[in-house]
Write an enzyme that holds these catalytic residues in place. Structure first.
Site, short mmCIF file in Angstrom:
data_model
loop_
_atom_site.label_atom_id
_atom_site.label_comp_id
_atom_site.label_asym_id
_atom_site.label_seq_id
_atom_site.Cartn_x
_atom_site.Cartn_y
_atom_site.Cartn_z
CG PHE A 110 2.05 -13.84 8.24
CD1 PHE A 110 2.45 -11.78 8.12
CD2 PHE A 110 1.16 -13.43 7.20
CE1 PHE A 110 1.73 -11.47 7.93
CE2 PHE A 110 0.73 -12.93 6.25
CZ PHE A 110 1.25 -11.42 6.31
CG ASP A 156 3.45 -7.05 13.45
OD1 ASP A 156 3.27 -8.16 14.86
OD2 ASP A 156 4.00 -7.39 13.00
CD GLU A 194 -4.74 -1.12 11.23
OE1 GLU A 194 -5.49 -1.76 10.49
OE2 GLU A 194 -3.58 -0.50 10.77
CG ASP A 195 -5.29 -4.73 9.38
OD1 ASP A 195 -4.80 -4.02 10.15
OD2 ASP A 195 -5.35 -5.60 8.74
NE ARG A 224 -6.64 -6.61 1.00
CZ ARG A 224 -5.52 -6.31 2.05
NH1 ARG A 224 -5.62 -5.93 3.00
NH2 ARG A 224 -4.24 -5.46 1.44
P1 IMP Z 1 2.70 -3.24 12.89
O1 IMP Z 1 3.46 -1.06 11.91
O2 IMP Z 1 4.00 -3.36 12.49
O3 IMP Z 1 1.72 -2.84 13.86
O4 IMP Z 1 2.02 -3.09 11.33
C1 IMP Z 1 0.67 -2.90 10.77
C2 IMP Z 1 0.03 -3.62 9.57
O5 IMP Z 1 1.20 -4.56 9.02
C3 IMP Z 1 -0.98 -4.19 9.75
O6 IMP Z 1 -2.29 -2.99 9.74
C4 IMP Z 1 -1.52 -5.33 8.79
O7 IMP Z 1 -1.56 -4.27 7.35
C5 IMP Z 1 0.03 -5.51 8.82
N1 IMP Z 1 -0.60 -6.79 9.41
C6 IMP Z 1 0.52 -7.10 11.12
N2 IMP Z 1 0.69 -8.46 10.96
C7 IMP Z 1 0.19 -9.09 10.21
C8 IMP Z 1 -0.47 -10.05 9.66
O8 IMP Z 1 -0.20 -11.48 10.68
N3 IMP Z 1 -1.44 -10.99 8.69
C9 IMP Z 1 -1.35 -9.90 8.11
N4 IMP Z 1 -0.71 -8.38 7.83
C10 IMP Z 1 -0.57 -7.98 9.23
#
Ligand code: IMP
Length: 172
Positions: free
Chosen positions: A149, A100, A96-97, A162
């Site tokens: 962010f 959060d 995963e990237d 990206r």
């Molecule tokens: P989570 O469900 O809140 O953990 O969100 C995960 C997804 O939110 C990641 O796979 C990203 O696509 C997106 N995301 C969360 N934080 C960032 C950020 O700082 N920049 C860009 N995308 C983010």
């Protein structure tokens, strides 16, 4: 946008190589399926797998919805593109990237565990631990980052940025 570098291209490369070496050691003589989560993890997963020395490795892709167009996770995960093959009885690493709130990964992990893999680990390029809403920990973490962010190296803002070769944050 006023972009500042958070993690340079050199630091990313160095850390990705370390993670690749670690995974190589831990999966010696084992079949391994890498699940790259589209679209954000593409840059990280392709670079990472180049450093995993294992000829029994397959790459699969999965696309799940997380943010939509806002910047808050809903916790609801919709599978937009599923895997092409079964992971039952396989050793799997989700790549995963960023984690959060953790809501996406939490749900995705449950979905994939239901498919009965032999093992399931999580590898994330970035981890924003202070934003967590649910308990979820990655087994491999590229970098822990502060609550900002971030963009680049696969991460987007409304699908842009990206292709930056480094991780940036936006300073206003
Ligand atoms: P989570 O469900 O809140 O953990 O969100 C995960 C997804 O939110 C990641 O796979 C990203 O696509 C997106 N995301 C969360 N934080 C960032 C950020 O700082 N920049 C860009 N995308 C983010």
């Amino acid at each position: 946008m006023n972009l500042k570098t958070l993690i340079s291209e050199e630091s990313l490369q160095k850390r990705i190589k370390e993670l690749g070496n670690q995974i190589t050691e831990e999966y010696k003589n084992k079949e391994l399926i890498i699940i790259c989560i589209l679209t954000g993890a593409v840059y990280f997963a392709t670079e990472l797998t180049k450093y995993i020395d294992n000829t029994n490795l397959k790459i699969e892709f999965m696309k799940v919805s997380s943010y939509g167009n806002s910047t808050e996770s809903t916790g609801e995960v919709k599978i937009k593109k599923d895997l092409d093959s079964s992971i039952a009885g396989k050793n799997v690493i989700i790549v995963e990237d960023i984690i959060d709130t953790g809501l996406t990964m939490h749900t995705l992990k449950r979905i994939l565990l239901d498919r009965k893999p032999e093992s399931l680990k999580i590898c994330t390029m970035l981890d924003k631990k202070e934003r967590r809403k649910v308990e979820i920990n990655a087994d491999y973490v590229g970098f822990d980052i502060p609550n900002k962010f971030v963009l680049g190296y696969g991460l987007d803002y409304e699908e842009y940025y990206r292709n930056l070769p480094y991780i940036a944050y936006c300073e206003d």
